[in-house]
Design an enzyme around this catalytic site. Structure first.
Site, short mmCIF file in Angstrom:
data_model
loop_
_atom_site.label_atom_id
_atom_site.label_comp_id
_atom_site.label_asym_id
_atom_site.label_seq_id
_atom_site.Cartn_x
_atom_site.Cartn_y
_atom_site.Cartn_z
N SER A 135 0.85 -1.20 0.00
CA SER A 135 0.00 0.00 0.00
C SER A 135 0.88 1.24 0.00
O SER A 135 2.02 1.20 0.47
CB SER A 135 -0.88 -0.01 1.25
OG SER A 135 -1.47 1.26 1.47
N TYR A 148 -2.31 -0.52 10.39
CA TYR A 148 -2.26 -0.81 8.95
C TYR A 148 -0.95 -0.29 8.35
O TYR A 148 -0.27 -1.02 7.62
CB TYR A 148 -3.47 -0.16 8.28
CG TYR A 148 -3.64 -0.52 6.83
CD1 TYR A 148 -4.12 -1.77 6.45
CD2 TYR A 148 -3.33 0.38 5.83
CE1 TYR A 148 -4.28 -2.10 5.12
CE2 TYR A 148 -3.50 0.07 4.49
CZ TYR A 148 -3.98 -1.17 4.13
OH TYR A 148 -4.13 -1.50 2.82
N LYS A 152 2.03 -2.56 6.60
CA LYS A 152 2.46 -2.44 5.20
C LYS A 152 3.94 -2.03 5.11
O LYS A 152 4.64 -2.44 4.18
CB LYS A 152 1.55 -1.47 4.44
CG LYS A 152 0.10 -1.97 4.30
CD LYS A 152 0.00 -3.30 3.55
CE LYS A 152 -1.43 -3.71 3.28
NZ LYS A 152 -1.56 -4.96 2.53
P1 NAP Z 1 -11.28 -6.22 0.53
O1 NAP Z 1 -12.19 -5.55 -0.41
O2 NAP Z 1 -11.59 -6.15 1.99
O3 NAP Z 1 -11.05 -7.74 0.11
C1 NAP Z 1 -10.10 -8.48 0.84
C2 NAP Z 1 -10.24 -9.95 0.54
O4 NAP Z 1 -9.28 -10.63 1.36
C3 NAP Z 1 -11.61 -10.49 0.90
O5 NAP Z 1 -12.00 -11.47 0.00
C4 NAP Z 1 -11.36 -11.09 2.29
O6 NAP Z 1 -12.24 -12.14 2.62
C5 NAP Z 1 -9.96 -11.62 2.14
N1 NAP Z 1 -9.36 -11.78 3.46
C6 NAP Z 1 -9.29 -10.86 4.44
N2 NAP Z 1 -8.80 -11.41 5.56
C7 NAP Z 1 -8.57 -12.72 5.27
C8 NAP Z 1 -8.10 -13.81 6.03
N3 NAP Z 1 -7.80 -13.69 7.32
N4 NAP Z 1 -7.98 -15.02 5.42
C9 NAP Z 1 -8.32 -15.17 4.12
N5 NAP Z 1 -8.78 -14.17 3.36
C10 NAP Z 1 -8.91 -12.96 3.93
O7 NAP Z 1 -9.81 -5.59 0.39
P2 NAP Z 1 -9.08 -4.96 -0.90
O8 NAP Z 1 -9.32 -3.51 -0.88
O9 NAP Z 1 -9.38 -5.74 -2.12
O10 NAP Z 1 -7.58 -5.20 -0.45
C11 NAP Z 1 -6.75 -6.19 -1.00
C12 NAP Z 1 -5.31 -5.86 -0.64
O11 NAP Z 1 -4.99 -4.57 -1.15
C13 NAP Z 1 -5.06 -5.78 0.87
O12 NAP Z 1 -3.80 -6.32 1.17
C14 NAP Z 1 -5.10 -4.30 1.15
O13 NAP Z 1 -4.37 -3.96 2.29
C15 NAP Z 1 -4.47 -3.76 -0.13
N6 NAP Z 1 -4.79 -2.37 -0.40
C16 NAP Z 1 -6.09 -1.94 -0.48
C17 NAP Z 1 -6.35 -0.60 -0.73
C18 NAP Z 1 -7.76 -0.07 -0.80
O14 NAP Z 1 -7.94 1.16 -0.71
N7 NAP Z 1 -8.78 -0.88 -1.01
C19 NAP Z 1 -5.29 0.30 -0.93
C20 NAP Z 1 -3.97 -0.17 -0.86
C21 NAP Z 1 -3.74 -1.51 -0.60
P3 NAP Z 1 -13.51 -11.87 3.60
O15 NAP Z 1 -14.22 -10.68 3.05
O16 NAP Z 1 -14.27 -13.13 3.50
O17 NAP Z 1 -12.91 -11.61 4.95
#
Ligand code: NAP
Length: 243
Positions: A135, A148, A152
């Site tokens: 991130s 968080y 990261k």
């Molecule tokens: P999201 O919409 O919350 O989706 C996350 C996915 O990961 C969901 O399917 C969730 O499953 C799964 N997950 C979470 N905890 C888990 C666990 N303990 N075991 C197995 N699966 C798990 O998040 P996202 O925004 O796509 O984020 C994906 C990655 O990008 C993350 O590493 C996040 O930190 C990074 N990121 C996100 C953003 C942002 O703004 N969205 C920005 C920078 C980086 P459940 O829903 O079933 O728990």
């Protein structure tokens, strides 16, 4: 430049929603044989119906479940450590439980899953590629994101050490560092216009990322088009980190 991943087996964690789901879709479209690991079986079932990928339910917050999940995935040439959580809390109110859970999913699970996968890659002797989804918050402090941001930052450092130690086995390791991305997590943390407005104003391109913006960067880094890119943190941030 076309990216093809035909004949490659890929494991994508956190593939039920958001960025991971888009990565699983894109890698499948590029010809990879994808195993999608996530926590909610219902998300994985709709992804399976849509893409035909193999699915695995595991809770990566549990160290033993993370190890078992990676073993059940079997041999892969490509790994995307995408699963992550965010529990926004002001610094003074950040709880030990939230901190520990964030570190367990965002950092420890990456260590455990990659250890299992990389041991297999080394045994087969044909190398591989790993992308960690980090991130912009690894490199900037964001209010209400102490756990968080710490996780990261740790993930970027883990990425560098993995690159040092796995590179000699021809296993490339890189990270992508997205800005706010329009996923369920992005909505949860940044949905309030009082927060999203000032954040968007710091992004020179003037918009948040779409999951596909991140997935394109991941697919590139996994592909042989990125054969000499190793140990890199690639911002997918519309220029946020340039400031
Ligand atoms: P999201 O919409 O919350 O989706 C996350 C996915 O990961 C969901 O399917 C969730 O499953 C799964 N997950 C979470 N905890 C888990 C666990 N303990 N075991 C197995 N699966 C798990 O998040 P996202 O925004 O796509 O984020 C994906 C990655 O990008 C993350 O590493 C996040 O930190 C990074 N990121 C996100 C953003 C942002 O703004 N969205 C920005 C920078 C980086 P459940 O829903 O079933 O728990």
């Amino acid at each position: 430049m076309e990216i093809r991943l035909d004949g490659k087996r890929a494991l994508v964690t956190g593939a039920g929603k958001g960025i991971g789901r888009e990565v699983a879709r894109l890698l499948t479209a590029c010809g990879a044989d994808v195993t999608a690991l996530s926590r909610s079986a219902s998300d994985l079932e709709t992804l399976r119906q849509e893409t035909g990928c193999r699915v695995l339910v595991a809770d990566l917050a549990d160290a033993e479940a993370a190890r078992r999940g990676a073993e059940e995935a079997g041999p892969v040439e490509l790994l995307v450590n995408n699963a992550g959580i965010s529990i926004p809390q002001p610094f003074l109110e950040t709880t030990a439980e939230a901190f520990d859970r964030t570190m367990a999913v965002n950092v420890r699970a990456v260590l455990i899953v990659t250890q299992v996968v990389a041991r297999g890659m080394i045994a087969r002797g044909r190398g591989g590629a790993v992308v960690n989804v980090s991130s912009q918050s690894s490199m900037r402090g964001l209010a209400d994101h102490a756990a968080y941001c710490a996780s990261k930052g740790a993930l970027d450092q883990l990425t560098r050490v993995m690159a040092l130690e796995l590179g000699p086995h021809q296993i490339r390791v890189n990270a992508v560092n997205p800005t706010v991305t329009l996923t369920p997590m992005g909505e949860m943390a940044w949905g309030d216009p009082a927060k999203s407005g000032p954040m968007r104003a710091k992004i020179p391109l003037g918009r948040f990322a779409m999951p596909l913006d991140v997935a394109h960067a991941v697919a590139y880094l996994l592909s042989d088009r990125a054969d000499m890119i190793h140990g890199a943190m690639l911002p997918v941030d519309g220029g946020f980190l340039a400031a």
